[in-house]
Scaffold this motif. Structure first.
Motif, PDB file in Angstrom:
ATOM      1  N   ARG A  53       0.825  -1.209   0.000  1.00 16.79           N
ATOM      2  CA  ARG A  53       0.000   0.000   0.000  1.00 16.79           C
ATOM      3  C   ARG A  53       0.859   1.257   0.000  1.00 16.79           C
ATOM      4  NH1 ARG A  53      -4.761  -0.042   4.272  1.00 16.79           N
ATOM      5  NH2 ARG A  53      -5.193   1.888   3.143  1.00 16.79           N
ATOM      6  N   ASP A  54       2.039   1.186   0.605  1.00 14.36           N
ATOM      7  CA  ASP A  54       2.934   2.347   0.664  1.00 14.36           C
ATOM      8  C   ASP A  54       3.385   2.787  -0.729  1.00 14.36           C
ATOM      9  OD1 ASP A  54       2.783   2.536   3.382  1.00 14.36           O
ATOM     10  OD2 ASP A  54       4.679   1.511   3.785  1.00 14.36           O
ATOM     11  N   ILE A  55       3.484   1.839  -1.658  1.00 15.85           N
ATOM     12  CA  ILE A  55       3.943   2.198  -3.010  1.00 15.85           C
ATOM     13  C   ILE A  55       2.805   2.099  -4.016  1.00 15.85           C
ATOM     14  CG2 ILE A  55       6.275   1.387  -2.526  1.00 15.85           C
ATOM     15  CD1 ILE A  55       5.260  -0.969  -4.659  1.00 15.85           C
ATOM     16  N   PHE A  56       1.552   2.119  -3.548  1.00 14.67           N
ATOM     17  CA  PHE A  56       0.442   1.838  -4.451  1.00 14.67           C
ATOM     18  C   PHE A  56       0.356   2.870  -5.566  1.00 14.67           C
ATOM     19  CE2 PHE A  56      -3.737   0.458  -5.788  1.00 14.67           C
ATOM     20  CZ  PHE A  56      -3.641  -0.900  -5.565  1.00 14.67           C
ATOM     21  N   PHE A  57      -0.351   2.484  -6.606  1.00 20.58           N
ATOM     22  CA  PHE A  57      -0.456   3.287  -7.816  1.00 20.58           C
ATOM     23  C   PHE A  57      -0.939   4.703  -7.487  1.00 20.58           C
ATOM     24  CE2 PHE A  57      -1.855   4.804 -11.861  1.00 20.58           C
ATOM     25  CZ  PHE A  57      -1.062   4.158 -12.785  1.00 20.58           C
ATOM     26  N   GLY A  58      -0.156   5.700  -7.942  1.00 17.02           N
ATOM     27  CA  GLY A  58      -0.548   7.092  -7.766  1.00 17.02           C
ATOM     28  C   GLY A  58      -0.286   7.645  -6.383  1.00 17.02           C
ATOM     29  N   GLU A  89       4.422  11.665  -5.593  1.00 14.36           N
ATOM     30  CA  GLU A  89       4.178  13.099  -5.789  1.00 14.36           C
ATOM     31  C   GLU A  89       3.898  13.446  -7.251  1.00 14.36           C
ATOM     32  OE1 GLU A  89       7.478  15.230  -4.229  1.00 14.36           O
ATOM     33  OE2 GLU A  89       7.136  14.605  -2.155  1.00 14.36           O
ATOM     34  N   SER A  90       4.404  12.673  -8.184  1.00 15.84           N
ATOM     35  CA  SER A  90       4.246  13.001  -9.599  1.00 15.84           C
ATOM     36  C   SER A  90       2.822  12.741 -10.072  1.00 15.84           C
ATOM     37  CB  SER A  90       5.218  12.161 -10.441  1.00 15.84           C
ATOM     38  OG  SER A  90       5.009  12.405 -11.829  1.00 15.84           O
ATOM     39  N   ASP A  91       2.376  13.552 -11.034  1.00 16.01           N
ATOM     40  CA  ASP A  91       1.076  13.323 -11.671  1.00 16.01           C
ATOM     41  C   ASP A  91       1.264  13.111 -13.164  1.00 16.01           C
ATOM     42  OD1 ASP A  91      -1.789  13.101 -11.498  1.00 16.01           O
ATOM     43  OD2 ASP A  91      -1.922  15.060 -12.487  1.00 16.01           O
ATOM     44  N   ASP A  92       2.490  12.827 -13.564  1.00 14.17           N
ATOM     45  CA  ASP A  92       2.765  12.521 -14.965  1.00 14.17           C
ATOM     46  C   ASP A  92       2.486  11.039 -15.206  1.00 14.17           C
ATOM     47  OD1 ASP A  92       4.945  11.388 -17.033  1.00 14.17           O
ATOM     48  OD2 ASP A  92       4.377  13.424 -17.589  1.00 14.17           O
ATOM     49  N   GLU A 115       5.541   8.768 -15.905  1.00 15.81           N
ATOM     50  CA  GLU A 115       6.420   8.644 -14.741  1.00 15.81           C
ATOM     51  C   GLU A 115       5.803   7.759 -13.667  1.00 15.81           C
ATOM     52  OE1 GLU A 115       7.421  12.485 -13.263  1.00 15.81           O
ATOM     53  OE2 GLU A 115       8.612  13.043 -15.033  1.00 15.81           O
ATOM     54  N   VAL A 116       4.505   7.909 -13.424  1.00 20.12           N
ATOM     55  CA  VAL A 116       3.835   7.117 -12.394  1.00 20.12           C
ATOM     56  C   VAL A 116       3.802   5.644 -12.782  1.00 20.12           C
ATOM     57  CG1 VAL A 116       1.661   6.708 -11.181  1.00 20.12           C
ATOM     58  CG2 VAL A 116       2.446   9.048 -11.564  1.00 20.12           C
ATOM     59  N   ILE A 117       3.428   5.352 -14.024  1.00 16.30           N
ATOM     60  CA  ILE A 117       3.372   3.957 -14.481  1.00 16.30           C
ATOM     61  C   ILE A 117       4.756   3.331 -14.419  1.00 16.30           C
ATOM     62  CG2 ILE A 117       2.974   2.481 -16.490  1.00 16.30           C
ATOM     63  CD1 ILE A 117       0.703   4.457 -17.261  1.00 16.30           C
ATOM     64  N   THR A 118       5.755   4.075 -14.905  1.00 20.99           N
ATOM     65  CA  THR A 118       7.136   3.560 -14.873  1.00 20.99           C
ATOM     66  C   THR A 118       7.581   3.276 -13.447  1.00 20.99           C
ATOM     67  OG1 THR A 118       7.734   4.739 -16.901  1.00 20.99           O
ATOM     68  CG2 THR A 118       9.536   4.096 -15.437  1.00 20.99           C
ATOM     69  N   GLY A 119       7.349   4.239 -12.559  1.00 22.03           N
ATOM     70  CA  GLY A 119       7.771   4.070 -11.174  1.00 22.03           C
ATOM     71  C   GLY A 119       7.073   2.925 -10.479  1.00 22.03           C
ATOM     72  N   TYR A 120       5.778   2.777 -10.723  1.00 17.51           N
ATOM     73  CA  TYR A 120       5.004   1.715 -10.072  1.00 17.51           C
ATOM     74  C   TYR A 120       5.452   0.338 -10.549  1.00 17.51           C
ATOM     75  CZ  TYR A 120       1.002  -0.827  -8.171  1.00 17.51           C
ATOM     76  OH  TYR A 120       0.201  -1.716  -7.483  1.00 17.51           O
ATOM     77  N   VAL A 121       5.613   0.185 -11.850  1.00 25.19           N
ATOM     78  CA  VAL A 121       6.059  -1.102 -12.393  1.00 25.19           C
ATOM     79  C   VAL A 121       7.429  -1.467 -11.838  1.00 25.19           C
ATOM     80  CG1 VAL A 121       6.790  -2.310 -14.498  1.00 25.19           C
ATOM     81  CG2 VAL A 121       4.672  -0.965 -14.495  1.00 25.19           C
TER      82      VAL A 121
END
Length: 211
Positions: free
Chosen positions: A70-75, A78-81, A84-90
């Motif tokens: 949950r700490d790293i959950f999608f979105g 801080e970024s809303d790009d 960047e969010v999809i890349t970071g989450y994957v």
């Protein structure tokens, strides 16, 4: 922190790490307290000083896994790009799968036995999922990414990233990586990130940086 408290924390951490490995490999019913104590490098008497029961320890470890996810959950960053969010989450999900495959396997085992210990934990997970789908849907509505099914998009990310934990042996055999050796994180991450960026119709942030 005093020396005594530090020692207690070290032992407790060792117990949790041992419990994660043993529960992931043998399940709750297949793991004994003697087995847990041996894996943690302590006596059975010492183990019972630190835990109330095997079942409570199992729930504590399961709570830790869910909390970490949950700490790293999608979105949640801080970024809303979108890219960047999809890349970071994957990449985060893949890193957890490769560094600690036991966490994903323990969760899978819990689901396999009907998830009796999940109880009220589903509500928190559902809230995180709803928040993630709302972020994706907003990006779609704003024309910032291609239309996708937000829920299935996230579920497919879980399926791809957790594959390397849930099917670690198969992954190692197919990739030709020996047990204990590091799998090529960057190779795996690059392919997975591109897969989901392409589905979303987004440019890879790395390509932008190199331009």
């Amino acid at each position: 922190m005093s020396t005594a408290r530090l020692k207690r924390k070290e032992i407790h951490d060792a117990i949790r790490e041992a419990a994660l490995r043993e529960f992931a490999n043998f399940g709750l019913s297949g793991t004994s307290t003697q087995q847990l104590a041996k894996a943690a490098g302590i006596t059975k008497a010492q183990l019972h000083y630190y835990i109330t029961s095997k079942e409570d320890l199992y729930r504590e470890v399961l709570d830790g896994i869910i909390g970490q996810w949950r700490d790293i959950f999608f979105g949640s960053g801080e970024s809303d790009d979108p890219a960047e969010v999809i890349t970071g989450y994957v990449r985060h999900k893949l890193r957890l799968s490769l560094d600690c495959p036991e966490a994903s396997r323990l969760f899978l085992q819990e689901l396999g036995r009907g998830a009796p210990e999940m109880g009220g934990k589903w509500e928190g997970l559902h809230a995180s999922v709803e928040a993630g789908t709302e972020v994706i849907q907003r990006w779609i509505d704003e024309g910032r990414m291609k239309p996708v099914d937000p829920l299935l998009f996230m579920m497919n990310i879980w399926a791809v990233t957790q594959h390397y934990a849930d099917y670690e042996l198969q992954s190692r055999r197919v990739l030709g990586v020996d047990t204990g050796a590091d799998m090529d994180f960057e190779r795996i991450a690059a392919e997975a990130v591109q897969l989901f960026l392409d589905r979303a119709g987004l440019a890879n942030p790395q390509d932008k940086d190199q331009a």
